[in-house]
Design a protein around this motif. Structure first.
Motif, PDB file in Angstrom:
ATOM      1  N   LYS A 274       0.835  -1.201   0.000  1.00 16.39           N
ATOM      2  CA  LYS A 274       0.000   0.000   0.000  1.00 16.39           C
ATOM      3  C   LYS A 274       0.869   1.251   0.000  1.00 16.39           C
ATOM      4  CE  LYS A 274      -3.813  -2.329   2.395  1.00 16.39           C
ATOM      5  NZ  LYS A 274      -4.647  -2.390   3.622  1.00 16.39           N
ATOM      6  N   LEU A 275       1.991   1.210   0.712  1.00 17.29           N
ATOM      7  CA  LEU A 275       2.929   2.320   0.640  1.00 17.29           C
ATOM      8  C   LEU A 275       3.542   2.398  -0.757  1.00 17.29           C
ATOM      9  CD1 LEU A 275       2.835   1.656   3.854  1.00 17.29           C
ATOM     10  CD2 LEU A 275       4.940   3.001   3.893  1.00 17.29           C
ATOM     11  N   GLY A 276       3.785   1.219  -1.340  1.00 15.04           N
ATOM     12  CA  GLY A 276       4.297   1.196  -2.704  1.00 15.04           C
ATOM     13  C   GLY A 276       3.340   1.828  -3.689  1.00 15.04           C
ATOM     14  N   ALA A 277       2.053   1.525  -3.541  1.00 13.80           N
ATOM     15  CA  ALA A 277       1.042   2.094  -4.435  1.00 13.80           C
ATOM     16  C   ALA A 277       0.979   3.607  -4.295  1.00 13.80           C
ATOM     17  CB  ALA A 277      -0.316   1.471  -4.127  1.00 13.80           C
ATOM     18  N   THR A 278       1.145   4.102  -3.078  1.00 15.77           N
ATOM     19  CA  THR A 278       1.113   5.545  -2.845  1.00 15.77           C
ATOM     20  C   THR A 278       2.314   6.221  -3.484  1.00 15.77           C
ATOM     21  OG1 THR A 278       0.018   5.101  -0.734  1.00 15.77           O
ATOM     22  CG2 THR A 278       0.864   7.321  -1.080  1.00 15.77           C
ATOM     23  N   CYS A 279       3.489   5.634  -3.314  1.00 19.98           N
ATOM     24  CA  CYS A 279       4.697   6.213  -3.882  1.00 19.98           C
ATOM     25  C   CYS A 279       4.633   6.204  -5.413  1.00 19.98           C
ATOM     26  CB  CYS A 279       5.913   5.431  -3.389  1.00 19.98           C
ATOM     27  SG  CYS A 279       7.479   6.316  -3.545  1.00 19.98           S
ATOM     28  N   ALA A 280       4.095   5.140  -5.978  1.00 22.34           N
ATOM     29  CA  ALA A 280       4.041   5.011  -7.436  1.00 22.34           C
ATOM     30  C   ALA A 280       3.195   6.102  -8.069  1.00 22.34           C
ATOM     31  CB  ALA A 280       3.497   3.634  -7.814  1.00 22.34           C
ATOM     32  N   THR A 281       2.134   6.513  -7.388  1.00 17.71           N
ATOM     33  CA  THR A 281       1.238   7.497  -7.993  1.00 17.71           C
ATOM     34  C   THR A 281       1.909   8.855  -8.151  1.00 17.71           C
ATOM     35  OG1 THR A 281      -1.074   8.221  -8.012  1.00 17.71           O
ATOM     36  CG2 THR A 281       0.110   8.455  -5.930  1.00 17.71           C
ATOM     37  N   GLU A 301      -0.948  11.818   4.080  1.00 17.25           N
ATOM     38  CA  GLU A 301      -2.317  12.265   3.796  1.00 17.25           C
ATOM     39  C   GLU A 301      -2.889  11.533   2.586  1.00 17.25           C
ATOM     40  OE1 GLU A 301      -4.734  16.391   2.656  1.00 17.25           O
ATOM     41  OE2 GLU A 301      -2.646  16.467   3.296  1.00 17.25           O
ATOM     42  N   ARG A 302      -2.060  11.358   1.580  1.00 11.66           N
ATOM     43  CA  ARG A 302      -2.528  10.686   0.367  1.00 11.66           C
ATOM     44  C   ARG A 302      -2.767   9.197   0.619  1.00 11.66           C
ATOM     45  NH1 ARG A 302      -0.118  12.647  -5.363  1.00 11.66           N
ATOM     46  NH2 ARG A 302      -1.828  11.916  -6.668  1.00 11.66           N
ATOM     47  N   TYR A 303      -1.869   8.574   1.370  1.00 11.25           N
ATOM     48  CA  TYR A 303      -2.049   7.177   1.737  1.00 11.25           C
ATOM     49  C   TYR A 303      -3.357   6.997   2.493  1.00 11.25           C
ATOM     50  CZ  TYR A 303      -1.237   2.768   4.238  1.00 11.25           C
ATOM     51  OH  TYR A 303      -1.362   1.503   4.758  1.00 11.25           O
ATOM     52  N   GLU A 304      -3.578   7.814   3.498  1.00 18.48           N
ATOM     53  CA  GLU A 304      -4.739   7.643   4.368  1.00 18.48           C
ATOM     54  C   GLU A 304      -6.054   7.949   3.664  1.00 18.48           C
ATOM     55  OE1 GLU A 304      -3.810   9.987   7.827  1.00 18.48           O
ATOM     56  OE2 GLU A 304      -2.604   8.365   8.716  1.00 18.48           O
ATOM     57  N   SER A 305      -6.007   8.740   2.598  1.00 16.13           N
ATOM     58  CA  SER A 305      -7.231   9.030   1.839  1.00 16.13           C
ATOM     59  C   SER A 305      -7.770   7.794   1.140  1.00 16.13           C
ATOM     60  CB  SER A 305      -6.967  10.130   0.794  1.00 16.13           C
ATOM     61  OG  SER A 305      -6.118   9.660  -0.243  1.00 16.13           O
ATOM     62  N   VAL A 306      -6.917   6.788   0.957  1.00 20.58           N
ATOM     63  CA  VAL A 306      -7.318   5.551   0.274  1.00 20.58           C
ATOM     64  C   VAL A 306      -7.348   4.364   1.228  1.00 20.58           C
ATOM     65  CG1 VAL A 306      -6.742   3.906  -1.566  1.00 20.58           C
ATOM     66  CG2 VAL A 306      -6.425   6.373  -1.939  1.00 20.58           C
ATOM     67  N   PHE A 307      -6.308   4.224   2.047  1.00 19.15           N
ATOM     68  CA  PHE A 307      -6.131   2.997   2.826  1.00 19.15           C
ATOM     69  C   PHE A 307      -6.446   3.146   4.315  1.00 19.15           C
ATOM     70  CE2 PHE A 307      -2.963   2.527  -0.701  1.00 19.15           C
ATOM     71  CZ  PHE A 307      -3.639   1.509  -1.371  1.00 19.15           C
ATOM     72  N   GLY A 308      -6.703   4.348   4.764  1.00 24.10           N
ATOM     73  CA  GLY A 308      -6.977   4.543   6.196  1.00 24.10           C
ATOM     74  C   GLY A 308      -5.708   4.902   6.938  1.00 24.10           C
ATOM     75  N   PRO A 309      -5.787   4.971   8.274  1.00 21.30           N
ATOM     76  CA  PRO A 309      -4.671   5.454   9.110  1.00 21.30           C
ATOM     77  C   PRO A 309      -3.373   4.702   8.858  1.00 21.30           C
ATOM     78  CG  PRO A 309      -6.662   5.252  10.413  1.00 21.30           C
ATOM     79  CD  PRO A 309      -6.978   4.631   9.094  1.00 21.30           C
ATOM     80  N   LEU A 310      -2.286   5.467   8.742  1.00 20.33           N
ATOM     81  CA  LEU A 310      -0.954   4.895   8.597  1.00 20.33           C
ATOM     82  C   LEU A 310      -0.254   4.995   9.941  1.00 20.33           C
ATOM     83  CD1 LEU A 310       1.431   3.796   6.958  1.00 20.33           C
ATOM     84  CD2 LEU A 310       1.972   6.162   6.314  1.00 20.33           C
ATOM     85  N   THR A 311      -0.106   3.871  10.600  1.00 20.89           N
ATOM     86  CA  THR A 311       0.485   3.869  11.940  1.00 20.89           C
ATOM     87  C   THR A 311       1.790   3.110  11.948  1.00 20.89           C
ATOM     88  OG1 THR A 311      -0.789   1.876  12.492  1.00 20.89           O
ATOM     89  CG2 THR A 311      -1.761   4.011  13.049  1.00 20.89           C
TER      90      THR A 311
END
Length: 311
Positions: A274-281, A301-311
């Motif tokens: 999921k972090l990979g998908a965010t970086c790729a965009t 912010e971009r990660y959490e807009s799709v996948f929820g909280p990044l902890t």
């Protein structure tokens, strides 16, 4: 976790032809082709699989060491890598060669004529792998020098160092036997869907065979996301929508950087994708493989807009 990235460092030299190749190539004379295109100019960009991955990792706050080889013209790229805190002690300089370079001419219909000079990439990196601490390291072997792509997985495997194997465009050059050896024992094999078919054809292995020999198989699917396969089954990972798709080149390397970032945080492989998908965009929103940038706050912010909280 110390991250070691084996792969290429290259200059991408991009030219634009303000016409169509088809207007200047005569089909009935293709057997005696002799053409010259007057281009609008030349843009030089930094690239190569190892350089792209290390650059994206630096944006994510992670330091890495590149294991690669460069030529006598590497100076500007060297300065850039130092600026981003990327370790250079694993880079071998071949004084009689140029750094690998891709020469790309694009016409007004987005057709391309490419030439690739491997230059220094013909030589192995010769890094002293015994300097790597097996208790706190992970390797990623991306497309680059074929000898490195054979030798580095073997060293990691024999010394209990987890590694990601990413054969990419070097699948034909590696051949079935070398692919089998590198895959066997890898923590992760990462390919796109087309490359997976090539690996299976070259090795004679099925997808089930591959999953039986690695911890995880990650198959990237472009705009459809990615799939994580292991002995427990498949998990589909979605995409993070791009604001505008300008150039998909480099998205795969950015994905790999996000994957490494997640693993360094102790996340599962699926979560790391999921972090990979965010970086790729971010990569697809700019022309070039290292032209994008972001802050960690923007990324989160971009990660959490799709996948929820990044902890």
């Amino acid at each position: 976790m110390q991250i070691y990235i084996s792969g290429s460092l290259a200059f991408d030299r991009i030219m634009t032809f303000p016409d169509k190749f088809s207007n200047h190539i005569l089909p009935d004379k293709i057997h005696i082709l002799n053409v010259s295109f007057l281009v609008d100019g030349l843009v030089e960009r930094f690239g190569g699989t190892a350089g792209n991955i290390a650059y994206n990792l630096s944006l994510l706050g992670e330091k890495s060491t590149i294991l690669s080889q460069v030529g006598k013209d590497f100076g500007p790229y060297d300065e850039r890598l130092q600026h981003y805190g990327i370790a250079l002690d694993g880079i071998r300089t071949i004084e009689q060669e140029f750094t690998a370079g891709c020469y790309i001419t694009t016409d007004m219909s987005d057709n391309q004529i490419n030439g690739f000079n491997p230059g220094a990439m013909k030589y192995p990196s010769q890094y002293d792998m015994t300097r790597i601490d097996p208790s706190d390291a992970m390797g990623l072997i991306a497309p680059g020098n074929v000898n490195d792509m054979v030798d580095h997985p073997r060293y990691y495997r024999e010394n209990g160092i987890p590694y990601i194997f990413d054969p990419g465009q070097q699948i034909p050059a590696l051949g079935g036997d070398n692919l089998k050896k590198a895959i066997n024992g890898a923590e992760i094999l990462i390919v796109n869907d087309y490359e997976l078919e090539m690996v299976m054809k070259s090795t004679g292995m099925s997808k089930e065979d591959i999953v039986g020999q690695v911890g995880y198989l990650i198959t990237t699917l472009g705009e459809k996301g990615s799939m994580v396969s292991c002995k427990d089954g498949d998990t589909t990972i979605g995409v993070v929508p791009a604001r505008e798709v300008l150039d998909p080149t480099g998205a795969g390397d950015a994905f790999r950087a996000g994957l490494l970032k997640g693993l360094s945080m102790g996340k599962t492989v699926a979560e790391s994708c999921k972090l990979g998908a965010t970086c790729a965009t971010y990569a697809v929103e700019f022309k070039g493989t290292q032209e994008h940038t972001f802050t960690l706050e923007e990324f989160t912010e971009r990660y959490e807009s799709v996948f929820g909280p990044l902890t």
